[in-house]
Design a protein around this motif. Structure first.
Motif, PDB file in Angstrom:
ATOM      1  N   ASN A  89      98.315  51.644   8.231  1.00 26.19           N
ATOM      2  CA  ASN A  89      97.336  52.177   9.187  1.00 26.19           C
ATOM      3  C   ASN A  89      96.543  53.254   8.470  1.00 26.19           C
ATOM      4  N   ILE A  90      95.449  52.839   7.845  1.00 25.36           N
ATOM      5  CA  ILE A  90      94.678  53.761   7.021  1.00 25.36           C
ATOM      6  C   ILE A  90      94.039  54.848   7.848  1.00 25.36           C
ATOM      7  N   LEU A  91      93.618  54.513   9.055  1.00 30.17           N
ATOM      8  CA  LEU A  91      92.873  55.461   9.868  1.00 30.17           C
ATOM      9  C   LEU A  91      93.769  56.325  10.739  1.00 30.17           C
ATOM     10  N   ALA A  92      95.084  56.151  10.623  1.00 31.44           N
ATOM     11  CA  ALA A  92      95.974  56.947  11.462  1.00 31.44           C
ATOM     12  C   ALA A  92      95.877  58.414  11.086  1.00 31.44           C
ATOM     13  N   LYS A  93      96.012  59.260  12.091  1.00 32.96           N
ATOM     14  CA  LYS A  93      95.955  60.692  11.841  1.00 32.96           C
ATOM     15  C   LYS A  93      97.188  61.128  11.079  1.00 32.96           C
ATOM     16  N   SER A  94      97.005  61.789   9.941  1.00 23.72           N
ATOM     17  CA  SER A  94      98.126  62.160   9.088  1.00 23.72           C
ATOM     18  C   SER A  94      98.511  63.622   9.225  1.00 23.72           C
ATOM     19  N   LYS A  95      97.761  64.392   9.997  1.00 25.98           N
ATOM     20  CA  LYS A  95      98.070  65.812  10.123  1.00 25.98           C
ATOM     21  C   LYS A  95      99.243  66.020  11.067  1.00 25.98           C
ATOM     22  N   SER A  96     100.076  66.986  10.751  1.00 22.31           N
ATOM     23  CA  SER A  96     101.153  67.384  11.647  1.00 22.31           C
ATOM     24  C   SER A  96     100.699  68.625  12.400  1.00 22.31           C
ATOM     25  N   GLU A  97     101.089  68.703  13.673  1.00 25.20           N
ATOM     26  CA  GLU A  97     100.563  69.747  14.544  1.00 25.20           C
ATOM     27  C   GLU A  97     101.661  70.652  15.081  1.00 25.20           C
ATOM     28  N   VAL A  98     101.246  71.826  15.524  1.00 19.68           N
ATOM     29  CA  VAL A  98     102.121  72.799  16.151  1.00 19.68           C
ATOM     30  C   VAL A  98     101.617  73.042  17.570  1.00 19.68           C
ATOM     31  N   ILE A  99     102.524  73.044  18.527  1.00 22.72           N
ATOM     32  CA  ILE A  99     102.189  73.352  19.907  1.00 22.72           C
ATOM     33  C   ILE A  99     102.572  74.801  20.178  1.00 22.72           C
ATOM     34  N   ILE A 100     101.611  75.584  20.650  1.00 21.02           N
ATOM     35  CA  ILE A 100     101.844  76.996  20.979  1.00 21.02           C
ATOM     36  C   ILE A 100     101.725  77.165  22.488  1.00 21.02           C
ATOM     37  N   GLU A 101     102.775  77.701  23.102  1.00 23.60           N
ATOM     38  CA  GLU A 101     102.788  77.951  24.546  1.00 23.60           C
ATOM     39  C   GLU A 101     102.926  79.451  24.782  1.00 23.60           C
ATOM     40  N   VAL A 102     101.972  80.028  25.497  1.00 22.73           N
ATOM     41  CA  VAL A 102     101.955  81.471  25.747  1.00 22.73           C
ATOM     42  C   VAL A 102     102.006  81.706  27.250  1.00 22.73           C
ATOM     43  N   THR A 103     102.957  82.517  27.698  1.00 26.61           N
ATOM     44  CA  THR A 103     103.061  82.920  29.091  1.00 26.61           C
ATOM     45  C   THR A 103     102.747  84.407  29.181  1.00 26.61           C
ATOM     46  N   CYS A 104     101.724  84.761  29.964  1.00 31.94           N
ATOM     47  CA  CYS A 104     101.269  86.149  29.985  1.00 31.94           C
ATOM     48  C   CYS A 104     100.585  86.467  31.315  1.00 31.94           C
ATOM     49  N   ASN A 105     100.179  87.717  31.448  1.00 35.01           N
ATOM     50  CA  ASN A 105      99.423  88.138  32.621  1.00 35.01           C
ATOM     51  C   ASN A 105      98.037  87.499  32.582  1.00 35.01           C
ATOM     52  N   ALA A 106      97.546  87.077  33.729  1.00 29.77           N
ATOM     53  CA  ALA A 106      96.254  86.385  33.796  1.00 29.77           C
ATOM     54  C   ALA A 106      95.109  87.240  33.270  1.00 29.77           C
ATOM     55  N   SER A 107      95.278  88.544  33.290  1.00 29.89           N
ATOM     56  CA  SER A 107      94.211  89.416  32.805  1.00 29.89           C
ATOM     57  C   SER A 107      93.972  89.263  31.301  1.00 29.89           C
ATOM     58  N   LEU A 108      94.948  88.700  30.585  1.00 26.09           N
ATOM     59  CA  LEU A 108      94.807  88.508  29.142  1.00 26.09           C
ATOM     60  C   LEU A 108      94.231  87.137  28.780  1.00 26.09           C
ATOM     61  N   GLN A 109      93.931  86.322  29.772  1.00 27.60           N
ATOM     62  CA  GLN A 109      93.527  84.945  29.507  1.00 27.60           C
ATOM     63  C   GLN A 109      92.303  84.849  28.601  1.00 27.60           C
ATOM     64  N   LYS A 133      99.827  80.450  32.051  1.00 25.64           N
ATOM     65  CA  LYS A 133     100.363  79.821  30.851  1.00 25.64           C
ATOM     66  C   LYS A 133      99.235  79.101  30.120  1.00 25.64           C
ATOM     67  N   ILE A 134      99.156  79.318  28.824  1.00 26.84           N
ATOM     68  CA  ILE A 134      98.151  78.662  27.979  1.00 26.84           C
ATOM     69  C   ILE A 134      98.873  77.864  26.909  1.00 26.84           C
ATOM     70  N   ILE A 135      98.523  76.590  26.771  1.00 22.31           N
ATOM     71  CA  ILE A 135      99.119  75.721  25.757  1.00 22.31           C
ATOM     72  C   ILE A 135      98.014  75.284  24.804  1.00 22.31           C
ATOM     73  N   ALA A 136      98.265  75.450  23.492  1.00 18.92           N
ATOM     74  CA  ALA A 136      97.265  75.100  22.480  1.00 18.92           C
ATOM     75  C   ALA A 136      97.928  74.291  21.369  1.00 18.92           C
ATOM     76  N   SER A 137      97.123  73.525  20.639  1.00 14.66           N
ATOM     77  CA  SER A 137      97.617  72.773  19.483  1.00 14.66           C
ATOM     78  C   SER A 137      96.867  73.231  18.237  1.00 14.66           C
ATOM     79  N   MET A 138      97.599  73.255  17.114  1.00  7.25           N
ATOM     80  CA  MET A 138      97.023  73.668  15.836  1.00  7.25           C
ATOM     81  C   MET A 138      97.621  72.832  14.715  1.00  7.25           C
ATOM     82  N   ASP A 139      96.867  72.703  13.638  1.00  9.55           N
ATOM     83  CA  ASP A 139      97.425  72.120  12.426  1.00  9.55           C
ATOM     84  C   ASP A 139      98.282  73.158  11.720  1.00  9.55           C
ATOM     85  N   HIS A 140      99.265  72.695  10.941  1.00  8.97           N
ATOM     86  CA  HIS A 140     100.060  73.626  10.147  1.00  8.97           C
ATOM     87  C   HIS A 140      99.145  74.353   9.159  1.00  8.97           C
ATOM     88  N   SER A 141      99.131  75.676   9.250  1.00  9.78           N
ATOM     89  CA  SER A 141      98.302  76.499   8.376  1.00  9.78           C
ATOM     90  C   SER A 141      98.701  77.948   8.588  1.00  9.78           C
TER      91      SER A 141
END
Length: 421
Positions: free
Chosen positions: A375-395, A267-275
Motif C-alpha cells: 500500500n504505497i499511498l498508506a499513511k506512514s506517520k505515527s500519531e500521538v493523541i493528547i487529551e486535556v481536561t481544564c477549566n473552560a476559561s482556558l479553552q 475537554k480538548i482532544i488533539a492529534s499530533m505527529d511524533h516530534s
C-alpha cells in the motif's frame, strides 16, 4: 523468570536500543541479512556499514581500495565485460588477487551473520525497554535526535556522497564517505571526465578516465544515496520509539493522581505527529496552570499491517521496496559505466542512465512481487493523541497553543457541569 522493564536511567542497559554521541547516531535496528550480504558483495565494507558496524566497514572499505588496486581487479573486470579476455588475464596481479578472495567471501558471510545477531538483540532490547538519551552536548558538537526528511538526506548524497550522512547526524560516517569519494574521484579523473561529458566531448571523456579507480564510483555513489535515506529513516523511528517510551512512563507516573475537575470544565482532544512539538505542547499547557495529571498524551496504535515503501514505528523490520530499486540501480550503473567506454555518450552519462534505469526496473519488480500486500499511498506517520481536561476559561488559550505547535487537528468536547466523583 520473565524479563523486567528497564527502570533506572543510571544503569547501563544490557541491550540498548540506540546511542547518540558526537560521533553520530546508531541503533539496534533489524536489517534484512540478505540485503547486508548483497551490499558486501557489491563493495566489501558496505554491508557492515548498512547494519551499523561502522568500524568493521571502514576497515574493509580501506582493504578493498588497497588490495583491489594492487591486484588491478577492476581493470580485469572491465576488460572481461568488454570481451578482451587476454588483456584481462595479463593485467591481473594473481598474487594480490588470491589474497583478495578469502576476505571478499568473509565480508559477505560476516555481514549476513551480524545482521542475524542484531535482529535477535533487537527483540531483547524491546523486551528490556531501556531508555534512549535523545541528546548529547559536548565541547565539539551538539547532537540531537530529531525528525528529519529521508528524501533530503538522499538528495544531499545525490549531489555529493557523504553530505546526506552528515545531514542525518552521522559525523564520522559522513566524513569518511565524503573524504573517500573526493579521493577516488581525483584518482579516477572523474571530474574531468564529467566536464568532457557535459561539453559533449565524449572521446576525451572515455580516454581521460582511469578505469581502475572509476569502477569504484558507481557502487559508492548508489550506496551513499541509499544509506543516507535508510539511516535517516532509522533515526526517525528511533525518535518515535524514544518518545513513546517517555509518554508511557509519564502516563504511568501520573495515572495514580486523580484528574481535577470543576463545575465548568471542558475537554480538548488533539492529534499530533511524533516530534519535539509534542513535549513542547505539554510544557506550554502546564504553564497555563493545567495540572500534569489532566494532560494525557499517548501514541495512537496503527492497525495497518500492509507493507509500505519504508519502515515506520508500526513496522520495523528493515525491509522496503527501495532495497530492490537500489540494487538494480547499482548493477546497471556499473554496467553502464563499463560499456560507456565503447558507447558514444561515455561512461558518466551511461552510468547515470544505468543508475536511473536500474532503479526503476528494481522498483517495478519489487512492486510486482509485493503487489498483493503493498500500500504505497498508506499513511506512514505515527500519531500521538493528547487529551486535556481544564477549566473552560482556558479553552481559547489551549487552542492557540495547539495551532502554534503544529497539531494536526483538535476537537472540543461539551462543557461539563458536574463535579467528578
Amino acid at each position: 523468570m520473565p524479563h523486567q522493564k528497564f527502570q533506572s536511567a543510571s544503569i547501563k542497559p544490557r541491550y540498548p536500543k540506540g546511542e547518540i554521541s558526537v560521533f553520530g547516531t546508531n541503533s539496534m535496528y533489524p536489517r534484512p541479512p540478505w540485503i547486508a550480504a548483497w551490499w558486501s558483495a557489491a563493495f566489501p565494507g558496505f554491508g557492515h556499514m548498512f547494519i551499523g558496524k561502522y568500524l568493521h566497514g571502514f576497515i574493509l572499505i580501506i582493504w578493498e581500495l588497497v588490495v583491489n588496486n594492487l591486484s588491478h581487479l577492476n581493470m580485469a573486470i572491465v576488460y572481461s565485460f568488454l570481451g578482451r579476455f587476454d588483456e584481462a588475464k595479463s593485467v591481473l596481479n594473481h598474487d594480490w588477487a588470491l589474497l583478495y578472495v578469502a576476505v571478499y567471501i568473509y565480508c559477505i558471510w560476516d555481514s549476513y551473520r551480524c545482521a542475524v545477531e542484531i535482529k535477535k538483540i533487537h527483540v531483547l532490547s524491546e523486551i528490556e525497554d531501556a531508555p534512549v538519551t535523545p541528546s548529547d552536548v559536548s565541547f565539539f558538537d551538539v547532537v540531537i535526535l530529531d525528525k528529519k526528511s529521508p528524501l533530503v538526506g538522499s538528495l544531499w548524497s545525490f549531489f555529493t556522497p557523504g553530505l546526506g550522512q552528515l545531514y542525518g547526524g552521522s559525523t564520522i560516517v559522513g566524513t569518511f564517505v565524503l573524504a573517500w569519494w573526493i579521493f577516488v574521484c581525483y584518482k579516477a579523473a572523474a571530474v574531468r571526465t564529467f566536464l568532457h561529458s557535459v561539453l559533449g566531448d565524449f572521446d576525451k571523456a572515455a580516454t581521460a578516465v582511469d578505469w581502475q579507480w572509476f569502477l569504484f564510483l558507481p557502487s559508492m555513489y548508489a550506496f551513499a544515496i541509499y544509506q543516507a535515506y535508510v539511516s535517516v529513516t532509522e533515526n526517525n523511528t528511533l525518535y518515535d520509539i524514544e518518545q513513546i517510551r517517555f509518554l508511557r512512563v509519564r502516563d504511568e507516573n501520573l495515572k495514580q493522581q486523580p484528574i481535577q475537575l470543576d463545575d465548568n470544565s471542558t475537554k480538548i482532544i488533539a492529534s499530533m505527529d511524533h516530534s519535539p512539538f509534542v513535549e513542547i505542547i505539554i510544557h506550554e499547557i502546564e504553564k497555563l496552570g493545567v495540572p500534569p495529571q489532566n494532560i494525557v498524551a499517548l501514541p495512537l496504535e496503527n492497525l495497518d499491517s500492509q507493507i509500505h515503501i519504508v519502515d515506520t514505528i508500526h513496522r520495523v523490520d528493515g525491509r522496503s521496496v527501495l532495497d530492490g530499486a537500489m540494487m538494480g540501480g547499482t548493477i546497471f550503473a556499473v554496467l553502464g559505466s563499463i560499456y560507456g567506454l565503447k558507447w558514444h555518450w561515455g561512461p558518466i552519462i551511461w552510468g547515470l542512465i544505468g543508475l536511473a534505469g536500474g532503479f526503476f526496473l528494481g522498483l517495478i519488480i519489487e512492486l510486482v512481487v509485493n503487489k498483493k500486500k503493498m500500500n504505497i499511498l498508506a499513511k506512514s506517520k505515527s500519531e500521538v493523541i493528547i487529551e486535556v481536561t481544564c477549566n473552560a476559561s482556558l479553552q481559547d488559550q489551549l487552542i492557540k497553543v495547539l495551532k502554534s505547535q503544529k497539531a494536526n487537528g483538535y476537537v472540543v468536547m461539551p462543557h461539563r457541569s458536574s463535579t467528578a466523583t
